[in-house]
Enzyme design. Structure first.
Site: not given
Ligand code: SAH
Length: 345
Positions: A90, A114, A117, A160-161, A192, A216-217, A291, A334
């Site tokens: 995507e 995570c 996600c 992806g990371e 990121s 961070l979250h 989201n 994502c």
């Molecule tokens: N792996 C990397 C990049 C991909 S995720 C990272 O963790 O930064 C990109 C961003 O989207 C991250 O901050 C992730 O935590 C966030 N993310 C993942 N799922 C999400 C969702 N359902 N709603 C909002 N943000 C989300």
């Protein structure tokens, strides 16, 4: 067969030397690919017919195709692309007043796990090559070419990371950043990461001008380890040390991403802990509306409460922004579109 889009300009020069072509032909090739954005080697009209045939025998050019596209009311477009091996990837285009940002995926699936996600619902199948990331940008750029617009910013925030696919991601950034190519400025490229500490240190040592964003979250280890398994390997004090190291070497402002999850990380106590955690750093917190993902039960914080959280952070002298929501009507988080597509199959 190797994709020509996998090669950085320097690698293309090295290749021309190996096959005894003139060095300037690397420049010609690069410009055909990224300035003229041709769809075939045959179209490279100032390269001899023999050489074009040689290119056809040695490299693949187009290896991605469109599976579906969704358009949001706010201008966001989401693409589901199929790679040569059938893998689904995507990417999202978002429209801002300062330009158009593409959010690129770096892997098929993700192993970071995570819990909020959708990408992690499907374990990592493989890394994407540099060329597969380049082609996400090119696919969207070619569509924009029709209306004379351009992708101005890239965020590597799709599935992806990126720091789990470090070398390919760095090659990708070199290709899109190159003056002879798409020429997307380094300061318009953001990587990121969920916080893979050794790679943050390695990235710091590259001394490049790309932006670094950290997911961070959560402001404490107990909560962060529950939400993001990576925190068990690299807890907050190690993460913050690596970020300080990056900040000292690069003198760049850091972004912290913080998804607001109702009843999870949205308390006054979290505000205090966050302020404490990033005190003294040249950084800001980007508050992100969650989201919705069907599978995991988290709830989005309502707008009013998000504003309260934002105000409390401002009062605690934390620089922050509340991210505008993009494409909520089109599964733009994502991995959402891909997860949905695979469930249907
Ligand atoms: N792996 C990397 C990049 C991909 S995720 C990272 O963790 O930064 C990109 C961003 O989207 C991250 O901050 C992730 O935590 C966030 N993310 C993942 N799922 C999400 C969702 N359902 N709603 C909002 N943000 C989300």
């Amino acid at each position: 067969m190797k994709s020509i889009y996998d090669l950085t300009y320097e690698q293309l020069i090295a290749w021309t030397e190996v096959v005894a072509w003139k060095k300037y032909q690397a420049k010609q090739l690069f410009q055909w690919l990224y300035c003229h954005r041709v769809n075939s080697f045959e179209a490279m009209s100032d390269i001899s017919i023999e050489k074009r045939a040689f290119l056809v025998d040695n490299f693949a050019l187009k290896t991605v195709s469109l599976v579906t596209k969704q358009m949001s009311k706010d201008g966001t477009r989401k693409y589901l692309l199929k790679m040569a091996d059938g893998a689904l990837v995507e990417c999202v285009l978002m429209v801002y007043d300062y330009g158009k940002t593409i959010c690129v995926s770096s892997q098929v699936g993700c192993n970071m796990g995570c819990v909020f996600c959708a990408s992690g619902l499907l374990k990592k199948q493989r890394d994407l090559t540099a060329g597969e990331m380049v082609q996400q940008v090119l696919f969207v750029q070619k569509e924009l070419d029709e209306v004379n617009e351009r992708v101005s910013h890239i965020v590597i925030m799709g599935s992806g990371e990126p720091f789990d696919n470090y070398d390919n991601v760095m090659d990708f950034t070199r290709i899109v950043n190159h003056d002879l190519g798409l020429a997307i400025g380094a300061r318009h490229i953001t990587i990121s990461t969920c916080g893979i500490v050794p790679m943050i240190r390695r990235f710091a040592d590259e001394e490049v001008q790309y932006n670094l964003a950290i997911s961070l979250h959560a402001p404490n280890d107990e909560l962060r380890s529950k939400l993001m398994p990576i925190n068990k390997a690299y807890p907050l004090h190690e993460l913050m040390d690596a970020i300080k190291y990056y900040a000292e070497k690069n003198n760049r402002r850091i972004t912290f991403e913080y998804i607001l999850l109702e009843g999870v990380n949205d308390s006054d106590k979290c505000v205090k802990q966050l302020a404490e955690l990033i005190r003294g750093l040249n950084a800001y917190i980007n508050l992100i509306p969650y989201n919705h993902v069907d599978e995991n039960g988290f709830k989005k914080v309502d707008y009013r409460h998000a504003m309260t959280f934002y105000d409390a952070l401002c009062k605690a002298h934390v620089k922050c922004t509340l991210r505008q929501e993009h494409g909520a009507d089109i599964d733009a988080a994502c991995g959402q579109l891909r997860a949905k597509h695979e469930r249907k199959q």
